[in-house]
Design a protein around this motif. Structure first.
Motif, PDB file in Angstrom:
ATOM      1  N   MET A 252      10.291 -16.529  -4.177  1.00 48.52           N
ATOM      2  CA  MET A 252      11.059 -16.755  -2.951  1.00 48.52           C
ATOM      3  C   MET A 252      11.551 -15.464  -2.319  1.00 48.52           C
ATOM      4  SD  MET A 252      13.211 -20.313  -3.117  1.00 48.52           S
ATOM      5  CE  MET A 252      14.187 -19.935  -4.578  1.00 48.52           C
ATOM      6  N   ILE A 253      11.412 -14.346  -3.008  1.00 48.80           N
ATOM      7  CA  ILE A 253      11.732 -13.044  -2.426  1.00 48.80           C
ATOM      8  C   ILE A 253      10.424 -12.272  -2.298  1.00 48.80           C
ATOM      9  CG2 ILE A 253      12.958 -10.865  -2.762  1.00 48.80           C
ATOM     10  CD1 ILE A 253      15.094 -12.445  -4.274  1.00 48.80           C
ATOM     11  N   ASN A 254       9.943 -12.113  -1.078  1.00 44.53           N
ATOM     12  CA  ASN A 254       8.635 -11.533  -0.824  1.00 44.53           C
ATOM     13  C   ASN A 254       8.794 -10.141  -0.207  1.00 44.53           C
ATOM     14  OD1 ASN A 254       6.020 -10.900  -0.192  1.00 44.53           O
ATOM     15  ND2 ASN A 254       5.598 -12.749   0.970  1.00 44.53           N
ATOM     16  N   PRO A 255       8.438  -9.079  -0.925  1.00 45.64           N
ATOM     17  CA  PRO A 255       8.556  -7.724  -0.367  1.00 45.64           C
ATOM     18  C   PRO A 255       7.773  -7.538   0.928  1.00 45.64           C
ATOM     19  CG  PRO A 255       8.159  -7.641  -2.732  1.00 45.64           C
ATOM     20  CD  PRO A 255       7.963  -9.069  -2.321  1.00 45.64           C
ATOM     21  N   ASP A 256       6.684  -8.284   1.100  1.00 44.02           N
ATOM     22  CA  ASP A 256       5.886  -8.125   2.319  1.00 44.02           C
ATOM     23  C   ASP A 256       6.678  -8.500   3.570  1.00 44.02           C
ATOM     24  OD1 ASP A 256       3.719  -7.243   0.888  1.00 44.02           O
ATOM     25  OD2 ASP A 256       2.736  -9.206   0.809  1.00 44.02           O
ATOM     26  N   VAL A 257       7.605  -9.428   3.450  1.00 46.22           N
ATOM     27  CA  VAL A 257       8.440  -9.809   4.591  1.00 46.22           C
ATOM     28  C   VAL A 257       9.266  -8.614   5.047  1.00 46.22           C
ATOM     29  CG1 VAL A 257      10.387 -11.241   5.323  1.00 46.22           C
ATOM     30  CG2 VAL A 257       8.515 -12.252   3.999  1.00 46.22           C
ATOM     31  N   TYR A 258       9.895  -7.931   4.104  1.00 46.74           N
ATOM     32  CA  TYR A 258      10.723  -6.773   4.456  1.00 46.74           C
ATOM     33  C   TYR A 258       9.866  -5.616   4.964  1.00 46.74           C
ATOM     34  CZ  TYR A 258      13.675  -9.596   1.418  1.00 46.74           C
ATOM     35  OH  TYR A 258      14.343 -10.638   0.828  1.00 46.74           O
ATOM     36  N   ARG A 259       8.694  -5.461   4.381  1.00 42.11           N
ATOM     37  CA  ARG A 259       7.786  -4.406   4.826  1.00 42.11           C
ATOM     38  C   ARG A 259       7.364  -4.631   6.269  1.00 42.11           C
ATOM     39  NH1 ARG A 259       4.613  -4.987   0.986  1.00 42.11           N
ATOM     40  NH2 ARG A 259       5.570  -3.438  -0.391  1.00 42.11           N
ATOM     41  N   ASP A 260       7.053  -5.875   6.608  1.00 45.72           N
ATOM     42  CA  ASP A 260       6.660  -6.179   7.980  1.00 45.72           C
ATOM     43  C   ASP A 260       7.820  -6.009   8.961  1.00 45.72           C
ATOM     44  OD1 ASP A 260       4.156  -6.752   7.050  1.00 45.72           O
ATOM     45  OD2 ASP A 260       4.381  -8.936   7.121  1.00 45.72           O
ATOM     46  N   MET A 261       9.034  -6.114   8.462  1.00 47.28           N
ATOM     47  CA  MET A 261      10.210  -5.911   9.299  1.00 47.28           C
ATOM     48  C   MET A 261      10.548  -4.434   9.464  1.00 47.28           C
ATOM     49  SD  MET A 261      11.788  -8.721  10.420  1.00 47.28           S
ATOM     50  CE  MET A 261      13.464  -8.111  10.618  1.00 47.28           C
ATOM     51  N   GLY A 262       9.878  -3.575   8.693  1.00 45.05           N
ATOM     52  CA  GLY A 262      10.180  -2.153   8.738  1.00 45.05           C
ATOM     53  C   GLY A 262      11.417  -1.780   7.954  1.00 45.05           C
ATOM     54  N   LEU A 263      11.820  -2.642   7.014  1.00 41.16           N
ATOM     55  CA  LEU A 263      13.000  -2.379   6.198  1.00 41.16           C
ATOM     56  C   LEU A 263      12.617  -1.614   4.932  1.00 41.16           C
ATOM     57  CD1 LEU A 263      14.678  -5.909   6.407  1.00 41.16           C
ATOM     58  CD2 LEU A 263      15.254  -3.881   7.748  1.00 41.16           C
ATOM     59  N   PRO A 264      13.546  -0.857   4.354  1.00 39.02           N
ATOM     60  CA  PRO A 264      13.279  -0.203   3.066  1.00 39.02           C
ATOM     61  C   PRO A 264      13.109  -1.267   1.973  1.00 39.02           C
ATOM     62  CG  PRO A 264      15.581   0.068   3.687  1.00 39.02           C
ATOM     63  CD  PRO A 264      14.891  -0.528   4.869  1.00 39.02           C
ATOM     64  N   VAL A 265      11.896  -1.423   1.477  1.00 38.11           N
ATOM     65  CA  VAL A 265      11.561  -2.564   0.629  1.00 38.11           C
ATOM     66  C   VAL A 265      12.370  -2.620  -0.667  1.00 38.11           C
ATOM     67  CG1 VAL A 265       9.709  -3.723  -0.648  1.00 38.11           C
ATOM     68  CG2 VAL A 265       9.279  -2.808   1.648  1.00 38.11           C
TER      69      VAL A 265
END
Length: 318
Positions: A252-265
């Motif tokens: 339920m916590i997907n690093p790809d979501v944050y990466r696509d948002m441009g956030l520090p993963v």
């Protein structure tokens, strides 16, 4: 999460017996068939797919977005928060498609191997397969509506394809089924709670109508599968059930979501894992089913207990 699970026993210390007769099980299946016929919904016809999303409405309740309440959430603009909720909805729907597929595979195998093929129980389970397929279609259409591609997890898909039907068709399958049905019901209920996009609210409502029956059947089925099983098989089923809890919590916590948002993963992942939103998700997904399974006789072995503790569930102190 602080979820407590209990262990009711008989006066001699043994597990509670809830075994039902074959006639009772057939009657339950027949009742579910009648109920399903009375409130059957069509995801293609009963949802206004041609209606555009409404500006200003979130795709998920803010409290369900994994970074909600963290410093990272505070730093996001309203537009970025909306984008994050949309991406996390797509990720959640993708996971739901995988879960529904696993349930379809296990249910259809059960019809072929365990049911009477032509009895009410078999007909009910085939109806369940049909409902899973309907849900997958609805989830896919909602992903298309967001305008984002699905967060496909190819490694996970290959593992599910390879190992799902290796799950023993007994108490272990019952435990896996209950945990997945409970997770889908709880998360869909949470996703539709509050002011969200109409398409999300409509899909979650349609899903919940059927999932209530699926969950009731899964509970009764687990009790039946556990009847007369010794500690080794119960332990195997317990580990499998706890494994589902652990895996879903991680997925339920997907690093790809944050990466696509441009956030520090790495920072975002750490924040998400300790956020109230993630705890709320896990509570919604598993609190009731973990408690029920424990009352039915699961989670009495050290390994499954340890797995549940790491996932955030604990026993009450004596």
């Amino acid at each position: 999460m602080g979820t407590e699970f209990f262990e009711p026993t008989t006066t001699d210390g043994g597990p509670v017996s809830r075994r039902r007769s074959i006639v009772d099980r057939q009657a339950t299946a027949q009742r579910f068939l009648f109920e399903a016929a009375e409130d059957s919904y069509n995801g293609e016809l009963d949802i206004a797919w041609d209606a555009p999303p409404i500006d200003g409405l979130p795709w998920l309740p803010p409290t369900m977005v994994t970074l909600h309440g963290t410093e990272q959430w505070t730093a996001l603009s309203p537009v970025e928060r909306d984008d994050l909720s949309r991406r996390e909805l797509v990720d959640l729907l993708t996971l739901a498609v995988y879960a529904e597929t696993v349930l379809s595979m296990l249910t259809f195998r059960d019809v072929a191997e365990r049911s009477g093929i032509a009895d009410d129980r078999a007909r009910w389970m085939l109806k369940c397969v049909d409902t899973h397929a309907r849900n997958i279609t609805m989830f896919g259409r909602l992903v298309d509506l967001t305008g984002l591609p699905a967060y496909r997890r190819k490694k996970l898909a290959r593992r599910l394809e390879k190992y799902t039907l290796l799950v023993p068709n007994g108490a272990t399958t019952g435990a896996v089924t209950l945990m997945l049905e409970g997770a889908l019901a709880g998360l869909m209920r949470m996703a539709g709670d509050g002011e969200v996009q109409p398409h999300v609210a409509q899909i979650t409502q349609i899903h919940l109508i059927a999932s209530r029956r699926h969950l009731r059947f899964a509970r009764e089925d687990l009790v039946e599968r556990l009847a007369g099983r010794g500690p080794v098989r119960r332990a195997a089923a317990s580990v499998a059930g706890a494994g589902v809890v652990t895996a879903v919590g991680r997925l339920m916590i997907n690093p790809d979501v944050y990466r696509d948002m441009g956030l520090p993963v790495p920072r975002a992942v750490r924040a998400a894992r300790t956020s109230d939103a993630h705890r709320h998700r896990m509570d919604a997904a598993f609190t009731d089913t973990v408690r029920f399974a424990a009352e039915a006789g699961l989670f009495r072995d050290p390994m499954s207990r340890s797995m549940l503790r790491r996932a955030g569930f604990r026993r009450p102190r004596s």
